[in-house]
Design an enzyme around this catalytic site. Structure first.
Site, PDB file in Angstrom:
ATOM      1  N   HIS A  78       1.282  -0.626 -15.854  1.00  0.00           N
ATOM      2  CA  HIS A  78       1.288  -1.307 -14.543  1.00  0.00           C
ATOM      3  C   HIS A  78       0.217  -2.392 -14.543  1.00  0.00           C
ATOM      4  CE1 HIS A  78      -0.858  -1.906 -10.720  1.00  0.00           C
ATOM      5  NE2 HIS A  78       0.340  -1.911 -10.167  1.00  0.00           N
ATOM      6  N   ASN A  79      -0.982  -2.050 -14.998  1.00  0.00           N
ATOM      7  CA  ASN A  79      -2.066  -3.037 -15.019  1.00  0.00           C
ATOM      8  C   ASN A  79      -1.795  -4.154 -16.004  1.00  0.00           C
ATOM      9  OD1 ASN A  79      -3.196  -1.097 -13.304  1.00  0.00           O
ATOM     10  ND2 ASN A  79      -5.261  -1.599 -13.993  1.00  0.00           N
TER      11      ASN A  79
ATOM     12  N   GLU B 200       0.495  -6.387 -14.342  1.00  0.00           N
ATOM     13  CA  GLU B 200      -0.309  -7.080 -13.314  1.00  0.00           C
ATOM     14  C   GLU B 200      -0.978  -8.300 -13.932  1.00  0.00           C
ATOM     15  OE1 GLU B 200      -3.031  -4.497 -11.044  1.00  0.00           O
ATOM     16  OE2 GLU B 200      -4.622  -5.864 -11.649  1.00  0.00           O
TER      17      GLU B 200
ATOM     18  N   SER C   7      -2.558   3.298  -7.695  1.00  0.00           N
ATOM     19  CA  SER C   7      -2.636   1.838  -7.616  1.00  0.00           C
ATOM     20  C   SER C   7      -2.553   1.354  -6.184  1.00  0.00           C
ATOM     21  CB  SER C   7      -1.505   1.197  -8.416  1.00  0.00           C
ATOM     22  OG  SER C   7      -1.558  -0.209  -8.265  1.00  0.00           O
TER      23      SER C   7
HETATM   24  C1  6PG Z   1      -4.697  -1.233  -9.047  1.00  0.00           C
HETATM   25  C2  6PG Z   1      -5.515  -2.260  -9.825  1.00  0.00           C
HETATM   26  C3  6PG Z   1      -6.807  -1.679 -10.329  1.00  0.00           C
HETATM   27  C4  6PG Z   1      -7.553  -2.622 -11.304  1.00  0.00           C
HETATM   28  C5  6PG Z   1      -8.231  -3.760 -10.609  1.00  0.00           C
HETATM   29  C6  6PG Z   1      -9.111  -4.606 -11.543  1.00  0.00           C
HETATM   30  O1  6PG Z   1      -3.641  -0.840  -9.561  1.00  0.00           O
HETATM   31  O2  6PG Z   1      -5.141  -0.890  -7.935  1.00  0.00           O
HETATM   32  O3  6PG Z   1      -4.735  -2.637 -10.954  1.00  0.00           O
HETATM   33  O4  6PG Z   1      -6.514  -0.474 -11.030  1.00  0.00           O
HETATM   34  O5  6PG Z   1      -8.562  -1.922 -11.927  1.00  0.00           O
HETATM   35  O6  6PG Z   1      -7.222  -4.571 -10.111  1.00  0.00           O
HETATM   36  O7  6PG Z   1      -8.511  -4.728 -12.802  1.00  0.00           O
HETATM   37  P1  6PG Z   1      -9.055  -5.805 -13.883  1.00  0.00           P
HETATM   38  O8  6PG Z   1     -10.568  -5.896 -13.738  1.00  0.00           O
HETATM   39  O9  6PG Z   1      -8.664  -5.247 -15.211  1.00  0.00           O
HETATM   40  O10 6PG Z   1      -8.413  -7.111 -13.542  1.00  0.00           O
END
Ligand code: 6PG
Length: 480
Positions: free
Chosen positions: A188-189, A192, A130
């Site tokens: 984690h996502n 996020e 990440s």
């Molecule tokens: C990370 C981010 C990454 C993620 C993008 C777009 O940990 O570097 O979470 O993995 O894929 O941020 O994610 P979405 O298109 O699902 O918003």
């Protein structure tokens, strides 16, 4: 050719290229391969000076270039492309070699791949990485899952390239067997998404209630970033809100189409939580908010729906609301992290991963998108209480969130009264109140289910399952 490369990276799109550069900068001889050779050529042309790279023009050449036991990092799109690359390399590798999948793979795919490669004696490390392209280059948060042996083979390199947390430790830790790493990355996502949705709701409510321009609200987020809300996403929000569009001079956020997209990891988090029976309402509301924002026909039809007239606060009340929103944002954030960590704990129990949540919070303190100052305390909470049923069972967090409840309630009620949608704030507050409630209306649900479906119910005063014959009011004890 004598194998000279310590490690290999196949898949040189932005993330793979930057990871290879990060490894080379740390003194590793890195073999690099890409299905489109031009990407390999351009990497060496632009960044060959940063360290020692070995260009491989095929999978065979890649394998020949790697010292044994071979360490190969696969950085291609999740799903079928990853399966195709593994299928191409597996026959070329030997027992004891290790394949690392650094993509955003679904943990169930990782479990399958790990088992299949284990049949060949090849290690597999499903690794969440990440921090986007900047993180991959300068220090990501790294979340590996796989056998201890597989991790041992990669630990020195992953430790060298990981982000550095505030106390100087690397943002990497072995999180458990097979799919554990990709599961943690998936959550984690999900967190996020929840974090981003909560920030969006805070911004939207402040703008609606105060009439402030985005640049003024950027200052609010800058101020919040000096306190307990200090985090990468709050920092990014301040930057974005302060930015003006070069073409029009308008606030940048006002020229962007208001339909949020999603690659899918947040959706996976909610789907998986539903299967595990774990409530992740904050993450779910964030996923649904993104989906709903994209339903243009639904929204066009909704514009005719009546709602309250907007009221603009004076400076004094605007300042008070700003303080209340900080409290609501922090409390809701704690709830979302608590829900995500609970999901990881439940998955660890279900899949036998025995994930250390202190280690999870630890690696999220640097490099990743949800890095935040309060994660030091989350890590400390799980270090002090490894068996915590919830982050809210930690006295410090219980006290902080409890202290925030009145402003939190005022924020949700003001937003509701003003017709400003705050699904994630409201879901987090409902989760908090559900946890506090000694008797839930779930008792009524059980009675209804027994009435129309004879699904039986349990009693508070004696063990066993029962069913009422609603026509004769006779209670039968249900066979267990
Ligand atoms: C990370 C981010 C990454 C993620 C993008 C777009 O940990 O570097 O979470 O993995 O894929 O941020 O994610 P979405 O298109 O699902 O918003």
């Amino acid at each position: 050719m004598n194998p000279s490369a310590h490690i290999g990276v196949t898949g040189l799109a932005v993330m793979g290229r930057n990871l290879a550069r990060n490894l080379a900068r740390h003194g590793y001889t890195v073999a690099v391969h890409n299905r489109t050779p031009a990407r390999t050529t351009s990497l060496l042309a632009e960044f060959g000076h940063e360290g020692t790279f070995v260009a491989a023009d095929s999978a065979k050449a890649m394998v020949a270039a790697l010292q044994r036991p071979r360490r190969l990092i696969v950085m291609v799109q999740a799903g079928r492309p990853t399966d195709d690359v593994i299928a191409e390399y597996a026959p070329l590798l030997d027992p004891g070699d290790v394949v690392v999948d650094g993509g955003n793979a679904h943990f169930a795919d990782t479990r399958r791949r790990e088992a299949a490669l284990r049949e060949r004696g090849i290690h597999f490390l499903g690794t969440g990485i990440s921090g986007g392209e900047e993180g991959a280059l300068n220090g990501p948060s790294i979340m590996p899952g796989g056998s201890p042996e597989a991790y041992r083979l990669l630990a020195p390199a992953l430790t060298d390239i990981a982000g550095i947390t505030p106390d100087g430790t690397p943002a990497v830790a072995h999180l458990g067997a097979d799919g554990a790493g990709h599961f943690v990355k998936m959550v984690h996502n999900g967190i996020e998404y929840a974090d981003m949705q909560l920030i969006a709701e805070a911004y939207h409510l402040l703008r609606h209630a105060t009439g402030w321009e985005p640049a003024r609200i950027a200052e609010v987020f800058r101020q919040w970033n000096t306190g307990r809300l200090n985090s990468y996403l709050v920092e990014v929000t301040a930057e974005v809100l302060a930015h003006h569009d070069a073409d029009t001079g308008l606030p940048f956020v006002d020229v962007i189409a208001d339909a949020a997209e999603q690659k899918g990891t947040g959706r996976w988090t909610v789907q998986t939580a539903l299967d595990l029976g774990v409530p992740v309402s904050g993450i779910a509301e964030a996923v649904f908010a993104r989906s709903l924002s994209g339903h243009s026909a639904l929204r066009a039809a909704g514009t005719a729906l009546p709602g309250p007239a907007p009221t603009i606060l004076d400076e004094r009340d605007a300042a008070r609301l700003t303080e209340q929103v900080e409290q609501a944002l922090y409390a809701s954030k704690v709830i979302s992290y608590a829900q995500g960590l609970h999901q990881i704990q439940a998955a660890g129990d279900a899949y036998g991963w025995n994930v250390d949540l202190a280690a999870v919070a630890g690696v999220w303190r640097a490099g990743c998108i949800i890095r935040a100052a309060f994660l030091d305390r989350v890590r400390d909470a799980y270090t002090a209480g490894p068996g915590l049923p919830s982050l809210l069972a930690d006295p410090g967090f219980a006290h902080e969130v409890g202290d925030a409840q009145l402003p939190w309630r005022l924020v949700v009620s003001r937003a509701t009264r003003d017709g400003v949608p705050v699904p994630a704030f409201a879901a987090a507050l409902a989760h908090y109140d559900t946890l506090r409630t000694p008797r839930l209306p779930a008792a009524l649900t059980q009675a209804q289910r027994d009435y129309f479906g004879a699904h039986t119910y349990r009693r508070t005063d004696r063990p066993g399952s029962y069913h009422i014959r609603w026509d004769t009011d006779r209670t039968e004890e249900a066979a267990l």
